[in-house]
Scaffold this motif. Structure first.
Motif, mmCIF file in Angstrom:
data_model
loop_
_atom_site.group_PDB
_atom_site.id
_atom_site.type_symbol
_atom_site.label_atom_id
_atom_site.label_comp_id
_atom_site.label_asym_id
_atom_site.label_seq_id
_atom_site.Cartn_x
_atom_site.Cartn_y
_atom_site.Cartn_z
ATOM 1 N N LYS A 66 51.732 5.813 -38.239
ATOM 2 C CA LYS A 66 53.102 5.293 -38.175
ATOM 3 C C LYS A 66 54.097 6.397 -38.548
ATOM 4 N N ASN A 67 53.757 7.124 -39.622
ATOM 5 C CA ASN A 67 54.661 8.186 -40.067
ATOM 6 C C ASN A 67 54.886 9.230 -38.982
ATOM 7 N N LEU A 68 53.807 9.650 -38.349
ATOM 8 C CA LEU A 68 53.944 10.706 -37.349
ATOM 9 C C LEU A 68 54.657 10.193 -36.101
ATOM 10 N N MET A 69 54.380 8.946 -35.726
ATOM 11 C CA MET A 69 55.084 8.353 -34.578
ATOM 12 C C MET A 69 56.587 8.365 -34.841
ATOM 13 N N GLU A 70 56.946 7.945 -36.036
ATOM 14 C CA GLU A 70 58.377 7.885 -36.352
ATOM 15 C C GLU A 70 58.961 9.286 -36.496
ATOM 16 N N HIS A 71 58.114 10.213 -36.970
ATOM 17 C CA HIS A 71 58.553 11.596 -37.131
ATOM 18 C C HIS A 71 58.925 12.197 -35.789
ATOM 19 N N MET A 72 58.206 11.811 -34.734
ATOM 20 C CA MET A 72 58.505 12.420 -33.436
ATOM 21 C C MET A 72 59.509 11.601 -32.631
ATOM 22 N N GLY A 73 60.094 10.596 -33.239
ATOM 23 C CA GLY A 73 61.220 9.949 -32.582
ATOM 24 C C GLY A 73 60.946 8.569 -32.006
ATOM 25 N N VAL A 74 59.848 7.943 -32.397
ATOM 26 C CA VAL A 74 59.640 6.542 -32.025
ATOM 27 C C VAL A 74 60.350 5.708 -33.091
ATOM 28 N N GLU A 75 61.125 4.694 -32.666
ATOM 29 C CA GLU A 75 61.960 3.970 -33.613
ATOM 30 C C GLU A 75 61.111 3.292 -34.694
ATOM 31 N N PRO A 76 61.568 3.367 -35.941
ATOM 32 C CA PRO A 76 60.880 2.640 -37.005
ATOM 33 C C PRO A 76 60.839 1.157 -36.621
ATOM 34 N N THR A 88 62.723 2.756 -24.613
ATOM 35 C CA THR A 88 63.193 3.682 -23.577
ATOM 36 C C THR A 88 62.586 5.066 -23.746
ATOM 37 N N ASN A 89 62.254 5.427 -24.979
ATOM 38 C CA ASN A 89 61.721 6.771 -25.199
ATOM 39 C C ASN A 89 60.293 6.908 -24.693
ATOM 40 N N TYR A 90 59.404 6.165 -25.325
ATOM 41 C CA TYR A 90 57.984 6.405 -25.094
ATOM 42 C C TYR A 90 57.496 5.623 -23.879
#
Lengths: 56, 283, 346
Positions: A2-12, A46-48
């Motif tokens: 979860k941390n890394l997903m959010e780190h690369m710009g996936v919305e919390p 929209t991002n991923y």
């Protein structure tokens, strides 16, 4: 994860984890409701999302 | 560090001559500037080919995976930590190895020999953590190094800026997989990118597939990455993919007080369970 | 052959004139290196580059290319029928390509344009393209084109070859396509054909790096295949795709279907003989499951099988990209010399 997903710009809130026993039906309902609400609040992803290649 | 080579050759020659090992894994002089080539020496007469300098970037633990013979391996700090990983993960046994430790002063950047490679500049374990022989006196470890300045910068960004940062970071990636192939942690018989049943990820150059590859590759290194920098050193496109692994390293440090590859006596945090493991992410 | 002089002060104007008739591709700075890309309307090719990291093969052979589209929706009357993916084969031009890369495309053409089969995607792109070369007056130290059947003023595969003469380019039109492009750019001043020979000699003299390949044709393939040096030479190789993707003569591809819901695209993507997946059979058997086997395949293909099959020299143009970029310092020059000098024990 979860941390890394959010780190690369996936919305919390887009990725959520829970641990529910098969006996915890009320917790299941509760978690699903909460996840649904929070994801609806975020709106469509929209991002991923793959934009080229297969066009749906 | 060039001065180490005399002693490295001497130890290697002795180990080969007395039959302690069948081969020595080290570096020989490269054919282009700022590059050396990993090599395996099997004859004592060939130890003259060995070199040691600031261009020995690749991680030699990567060349030990699954080998059966008795091997002497030349190991700087990070290589030794990956050897520890390898031992924990049963990729090689301690008994097979004679580790020739190199107290490392850092590799230079492959594109700019005036500066240290980025991971070396903030390295806290220049000395080998496990060794049988040493080619020089231990060096003083760097102190008061801020290892995570770059990670914090990204953490402070807004979601969309983070997304854009990584989009930009990965521009130019051709998915040659040099980063994963140079990594001693990546030894799965079939990588997830090559799986076809099910197929986890598209094989083309769509930015989402490229991102998914990098993100998942990094995640497979969580709690195992020693920040040796082989991935970035190997990348022909100069992509700074340590931005992924360093976040994981920072998290492992903060959540579990863990640094990878320091001891063979403890399993890595994502490989073991403790009742007090942090579980804030579970709703 | 017609030679045209292009003053550099009318260069950018000419490029602008070309934009209406051609999609333009050229070297531009991308991040920390030059790469070929399609030029936007405000970009001109950066002719001051030495070499690009990836070769311009992607102009005719993109790394990921949709070939067909299809639908799996059985309510759609045309379901399960492959249809041509939309393509743009309008005229395009590569401006400022190096001679090694143009020769490389000529070699690759032997694979895509045969009597039995003509690859429509590659050929349509190739035929749509006008190749404008830029001769190399300052080669890189890893260049060995002169011993790979090529050279800094080699003309094969070009429609126009430019030589940089300070404040002007001398442009040699080599084909009708080339003449057409020069006219479309409005470049008409008569040039001086005599500059090419001395500049060529001067440039060739600068390429000091040589490989020996003259014996390869006469060698027995099996002797080379069974040579004892492959394991040792391949030790450092990490089996990544760096060399194959950077190589202008590597042409292998893999076909993949990508579905989203009921709609799909059949793509082809560059593939690399360095990966074990490349030869993995459906049965699970892999004829090249060892690193040294894959390594051997790459060099045997380029330096022996191709040489034997076509009798057109090496499948290598000496651009030096693999030498520069290999993370483990595998050097095709060393390997070529080793193969060339190998004598099997009788």
């Amino acid at each position: 994860m979860k941390n890394l997903m959010e780190h690369m710009g996936v919305e919390p809130g887009r990725l959520q984890f829970s641990w529910i026993s098969s006996a915890e039906s009320t917790k299941f309902v509760d978690v699903v409701t909460k996840v649904t609400e929070s994801v609806k609040a975020l709106g469509p992803n929209t991002n991923y999302v793959k934009k080229s290649g297969a066009k749906g | 560090m060039e001065s180490y080579i005399g002693k490295i050759k001497e130890i290697s020659e002795r180990l080969l001559n007395d039959g302690t090992v069948e081969c020595v894994v080290g570096f020989r002089k490269g054919t282009v500037a700022l590059t050396n080539e990993p090599c395996m020496i099997t004859k004592a007469s060939d130890v003259q080919d060995l070199v040691w300098d600031e261009n020995c970037r690749l991680n030699l633990a990567n060349y030990l995976t699954g080998r059966k013979e008795k091997i002497a391996v030349i190991a700087k700090g990070c290589d030794s930590r990956n050897i520890v990983n390898h031992i924990i993960e049963n990729k090689i046994s301690r008994e097979q190895l004679v580790i020739i430790g190199v107290p490392c002063k850092g590799m230079v950047d492959k594109n700019n020999p005036e500066v240290l490679q980025a991971n070396c500049a903030t390295c806290l374990h220049r000395n080998p953590v496990i060794y049988d022989e040493l080619c020089a006196d231990l060096v003083e470890e760097q102190k008061e190094v801020d290892r995570y300045e770059d990670v914090r910068k990204i953490e402070a960004m807004e979601t969309q800026d983070k997304w854009a940062f990584f989009e930009d970071l990965l521009t130019g990636c051709t998915r040659c997989y040099a980063c994963k192939n140079a990594c001693p942690l990546c030894y799965c018989p079939t990588c997830f990118v090559d799986e076809s049943q099910p197929q986890w990820i598209g094989k083309g150059t769509d930015p989402i597939d490229i991102r998914t590859y990098h993100f998942l590759r990094a995640y497979h290194c969580a709690g195992r990455c020693t920040d040796c920098g082989a991935c970035e050193a190997a990348c022909p496109q100069n992509i700074k993919m340590r931005h992924f692994t360093k976040k994981l390293e920072k998290d492992c440090n903060e959540l579990y007080g863990w640094e990878a590859g320091l001891t063979v006596d403890q399993r890595p945090p994502l490989d073991s369970f403790k009742v007090d493991d942090p579980d804030k992410f579970i709703m | 052959m017609k030679v045209i002089k292009i003053d550099k002060n009318i260069w950018a104007g000419g490029i602008d004139s070309l934009r209406s008739g051609y999609r333009l591709f050229g070297p531009v700075m991308q991040g920390d290196a030059h790469e070929y890309k399609e030029l936007t309307s405000d970009e001109t090719p950066d002719m001051a580059y030495t070499n690009t990291r990836l070769s311009p093969k992607s102009v005719v052979f993109p790394q990921s290319e949709p070939m067909f589209t299809y639908s799996l929706d059985e309510n759609n009357p045309e379901h399960h029928i492959l249809k041509d993916a939309p393509k743009d084969y309008s005229p395009r031009a590569v401006i400022g390509m190096r001679p090694c890369d143009a020769k490389a495309l000529s070699l690759v053409r032997m694979n895509f344009d045969t009597e039995e089969y003509r690859d429509p995607f590659w050929m349509n792109s190739y035929d749509a393209t006008t190749f404008v070369g830029l001769a190399c007056d300052s080669p890189c130290e890893t260049c060995f084109c002169t011993s790979a059947g090529c050279g800094p003023y080699h003309e094969e595969g070009f429609d126009v070859l430019l030589s940089d003469c300070g404040d002007a380019y001398e442009a040699k039109a080599l084909t009708e396509k080339g003449e057409k492009l020069l006219a479309a750019a409005g470049w008409t001043a008569e040039g001086d054909a005599s500059v090419f020979e001395p500049k060529k000699a001067e440039a060739e003299a600068k390429i000091v790096c040589k490989v020996e390949s003259s014996n390869l044709r006469g060698k027995n393939s099996l002797d080379l295949y069974d040579a004892p040096f492959w394991k040792e030479l391949s030790f450092a190789c990490i089996n990544c795709g760096t060399c194959t993707y950077a190589c202008p003569t590597c042409w292998c591809f893999d076909i993949q279907d990508e579905n989203k819901g009921t709609e799909g695209v059949r793509m082809r993507n560059w593939d690399s003989c360095m990966t074990s997946l490349f030869t993995l059979h459906g049965s699970g058997h892999n004829p090249r499951d060892q690193k040294h086997q894959r390594f051997r395949q790459r060099f045997m293909h380029k330096l022996k099988y191709f040489v034997d099959k076509y009798d057109k020299g090496l499948m290598c143009v000496g651009c030096g990209r693999c030498v520069q970029q290999c993370p483990a310092n595998i050097d095709i020059r060393t390997i070529c010399n080793k193969m060339n000098g190998y004598e099997a024990a009788s």
